[in-house]
Design an enzyme around this catalytic site. Structure first.
Site, PDB file in Angstrom:
ATOM      1  N   GLY A 121       0.650  -4.977   1.037  1.00 53.00           N
ATOM      2  CA  GLY A 121      -0.581  -5.059   0.261  1.00 53.00           C
ATOM      3  C   GLY A 121      -0.373  -5.709  -1.103  1.00 53.00           C
ATOM      4  CD  GLU A 180      -2.086  -7.699   3.162  1.00 56.02           C
ATOM      5  OE1 GLU A 180      -1.963  -6.506   2.814  1.00 56.02           O
ATOM      6  OE2 GLU A 180      -2.463  -8.037   4.290  1.00 56.02           O
ATOM      7  CD  GLU A 206       1.954  -5.405   5.652  1.00 53.54           C
ATOM      8  OE1 GLU A 206       2.833  -6.285   5.811  1.00 53.54           O
ATOM      9  OE2 GLU A 206       1.095  -5.473   4.766  1.00 53.54           O
ATOM     10  CB  ALA A 215      -0.898  -0.021   1.228  1.00 50.11           C
TER      11      ALA A 215
HETATM   12  C1  HXC Z   1       5.029   4.460  -1.280  1.00 49.54           C
HETATM   13  C2  HXC Z   1       6.906   3.492  -2.175  1.00 49.54           C
HETATM   14  C3  HXC Z   1       6.580   2.243  -1.606  1.00 49.54           C
HETATM   15  C4  HXC Z   1       5.371   2.166  -0.852  1.00 49.54           C
HETATM   16  C5  HXC Z   1       8.421   2.008  -2.682  1.00 49.54           C
HETATM   17  N1  HXC Z   1       8.051   3.285  -2.835  1.00 49.54           N
HETATM   18  N2  HXC Z   1       7.536   1.344  -1.943  1.00 49.54           N
HETATM   19  N3  HXC Z   1       6.143   4.576  -2.011  1.00 49.54           N
HETATM   20  N4  HXC Z   1       4.649   3.301  -0.722  1.00 49.54           N
HETATM   21  N5  HXC Z   1       4.955   1.038  -0.307  1.00 49.54           N
HETATM   22  C6  HXC Z   1       8.768   4.331  -3.569  1.00 49.54           C
HETATM   23  C7  HXC Z   1       9.989   4.824  -2.833  1.00 49.54           C
HETATM   24  O1  HXC Z   1       9.621   5.757  -1.839  1.00 49.54           O
HETATM   25  C8  HXC Z   1      10.785   5.406  -3.934  1.00 49.54           C
HETATM   26  O2  HXC Z   1      10.248   6.662  -4.249  1.00 49.54           O
HETATM   27  C9  HXC Z   1      10.497   4.489  -5.113  1.00 49.54           C
HETATM   28  O3  HXC Z   1       9.272   3.826  -4.793  1.00 49.54           O
HETATM   29  C10 HXC Z   1      11.563   3.445  -5.315  1.00 49.54           C
HETATM   30  O4  HXC Z   1      11.750   2.755  -4.111  1.00 49.54           O
HETATM   31  P1  HXC Z   1      13.180   2.536  -3.417  1.00 49.54           P
HETATM   32  O5  HXC Z   1      12.941   2.284  -1.979  1.00 49.54           O
HETATM   33  O6  HXC Z   1      14.103   3.627  -3.777  1.00 49.54           O
HETATM   34  O7  HXC Z   1      13.669   1.205  -4.155  1.00 49.54           O
HETATM   35  P2  HXC Z   1      14.685   0.104  -3.614  1.00 49.54           P
HETATM   36  O8  HXC Z   1      15.819   0.766  -2.883  1.00 49.54           O
HETATM   37  O9  HXC Z   1      14.971  -0.752  -4.784  1.00 49.54           O
HETATM   38  O10 HXC Z   1      13.856  -0.718  -2.517  1.00 49.54           O
HETATM   39  C11 HXC Z   1      12.747  -1.487  -2.899  1.00 49.54           C
HETATM   40  C12 HXC Z   1      11.924  -1.875  -1.658  1.00 49.54           C
HETATM   41  C13 HXC Z   1      11.595  -0.604  -0.844  1.00 49.54           C
HETATM   42  C14 HXC Z   1      12.716  -2.859  -0.782  1.00 49.54           C
HETATM   43  C15 HXC Z   1      10.662  -2.579  -2.158  1.00 49.54           C
HETATM   44  O11 HXC Z   1      11.017   0.374  -1.732  1.00 49.54           O
HETATM   45  C16 HXC Z   1      10.615  -0.817   0.269  1.00 49.54           C
HETATM   46  O12 HXC Z   1      10.969  -1.345   1.324  1.00 49.54           O
HETATM   47  N6  HXC Z   1       9.361  -0.378   0.081  1.00 49.54           N
HETATM   48  C17 HXC Z   1       8.358  -0.432   1.112  1.00 49.54           C
HETATM   49  C18 HXC Z   1       7.831  -1.819   1.279  1.00 49.54           C
HETATM   50  C19 HXC Z   1       6.781  -1.872   2.365  1.00 49.54           C
HETATM   51  O13 HXC Z   1       7.025  -1.535   3.532  1.00 49.54           O
HETATM   52  N7  HXC Z   1       5.580  -2.308   2.001  1.00 49.54           N
HETATM   53  C20 HXC Z   1       4.457  -2.400   2.931  1.00 49.54           C
HETATM   54  C21 HXC Z   1       3.661  -1.140   2.891  1.00 49.54           C
HETATM   55  S1  HXC Z   1       2.407  -1.157   4.091  1.00 49.54           S
HETATM   56  P3  HXC Z   1      11.191   7.988  -4.344  1.00 49.54           P
HETATM   57  O14 HXC Z   1      10.188   9.068  -4.536  1.00 49.54           O
HETATM   58  O15 HXC Z   1      11.964   8.045  -3.072  1.00 49.54           O
HETATM   59  O16 HXC Z   1      12.046   7.696  -5.530  1.00 49.54           O
HETATM   60  C22 HXC Z   1       1.194  -2.055   3.423  1.00 49.54           C
HETATM   61  C23 HXC Z   1      -0.013  -2.158   4.263  1.00 49.54           C
HETATM   62  C24 HXC Z   1      -1.007  -3.025   3.627  1.00 49.54           C
HETATM   63  O17 HXC Z   1       1.271  -2.559   2.350  1.00 49.54           O
HETATM   64  C25 HXC Z   1      -2.304  -2.759   4.235  1.00 49.54           C
HETATM   65  C26 HXC Z   1      -3.358  -3.454   3.476  1.00 49.54           C
HETATM   66  C27 HXC Z   1      -3.433  -3.099   2.064  1.00 49.54           C
END
Ligand code: HXC
Length: 260
Positions: free
Chosen positions: A111, A114, A134, A68
């Site tokens: 998400g 999911e 998460e 998400a």
């Molecule tokens: C918003 C996101 C994002 C996310 C990545 N980006 N994941 N933006 N929400 N979930 C954005 C980054 O901010 C970045 O934007 C760009 O995408 C590229 O990501 P990087 O981090 O620079 O890439 P990398 O270093 O290759 O790392 C990849 C990654 C990392 C390991 C996947 O992006 C990451 O850890 N993302 C978050 C994963 C996460 O926590 N997901 C769960 C979310 S909570 P900029 O603008 O900086 O270039 C969730 C709740 C679900 O899903 C609830 C029910 C639906």
């Protein structure tokens, strides 16, 4: 299906099989409200499109979806989340009645994982990484992760992933039955479309019934599930496609289903 989407690409590369590609590369396909609204819209249209019998849902090579959208979620208050019933629209994926094939390459996190688990058949490329990170954000999975992952991989592994946020690689996901096939990257879409094409060659009625019956196994005790299955089984004898399928076998020819 001519609607233009900002975060999705929609195509019909193979007869009767629709390909939906999540396409928000600047955020690794993070699932913001707009994207989820578009997905909802396209699934609703696809549901009503008799030309489409099966859907493949994919992302990019680097990410199916990284979760998400954290930037969008950060400032939500409890009251907002509660009043809007935040994430309730995600049930729409589950309510989709045609087979949904997930094709995952790269990250399927939070998400994104999911959504992948909500598909009916999950294929992955060897680069896929699945995880529920998460816990690192001070939250828990909210799109079915705590419920679906345990059914797919058992309690110990599900707890480990959900409590540590560790990722699982494609090969392990395959060995644990989370995904049906692992293929090379360049084979991912061709293989997913091939599975889709094969499904689309069957009767739409029996496809829908099969999906409904298998999904009932998630919800019902065995005796009720068996009863449900048998009722659907009986009902299929009211279809033209049952007569056609069985006649074709006896006449040693290929069945020509009319989805009727
Ligand atoms: C918003 C996101 C994002 C996310 C990545 N980006 N994941 N933006 N929400 N979930 C954005 C980054 O901010 C970045 O934007 C760009 O995408 C590229 O990501 P990087 O981090 O620079 O890439 P990398 O270093 O290759 O790392 C990849 C990654 C990392 C390991 C996947 O992006 C990451 O850890 N993302 C978050 C994963 C996460 O926590 N997901 C769960 C979310 S909570 P900029 O603008 O900086 O270039 C969730 C709740 C679900 O899903 C609830 C029910 C639906």
């Amino acid at each position: 299906l001519l609607t233009a989407y900002r975060n999705l690409k929609v195509d019909t590369p193979v007869k009767s099989v629709q390909l939906i590609s999540l396409d928000r590369p600047s955020a690794l396909n993070a699932l913001n409200r707009e994207l989820m609204g578009e997905l909802d819209d396209v699934l609703q249209k696809t549901q009503n499109d008799n030309q489409i019998k099966c859907v493949v849902l994919t992302g990019s090579e680097k990410a199916f979806a990284a979760g998400a959208d954290i930037k969008e979620m950060k400032d939500i208050s409890f009251v907002d989340a509660y009043k809007q019933d935040f994430l309730s629209s995600w049930n729409r994926i589950r309510e989709f009645r045609k087979p949904l094939i997930g094709a995952v390459s790269g990250y399927a996190l939070g998400g994104g994982f999911e959504v992948a688990m909500a598909t009916d058949i999950l294929l992955s490329s060897s680069s896929a990484k699945f995880g529920q990170p998460e816990i690192n954000l001070g939250i828990i999975p909210g799109g079915g992760g705590t419920q679906r992952l345990i059914r797919a991989v058992g309690k110990a592994k599900a707890m480990e992933m959900i409590l540590t946020g560790r990722m699982m690689k494609a090969q392990e996901a395959y060995e644990r039955g989370l995904v049906s096939q692992v293929v090379d990257n360049e084979q991912l879409l061709p293989e997913a479309l091939k599975v889709g094409e094969e499904i689309a060659s069957k009767s739409a009625v029996s496809i829908q019934a099969a999906k409904e019956a298998v999904n009932a196994a998630y919800e019902l005790p065995l005796s009720e599930g068996l009863r449900f299955e048998r009722r659907l089984f009986h009902q299929l004898f009211a279809t033209k496609d049952q007569k056609e399928g069985m006649s074709a076998f006896i006449e040693k020819r290929k069945a020509n289903f009319s989805d009727d």
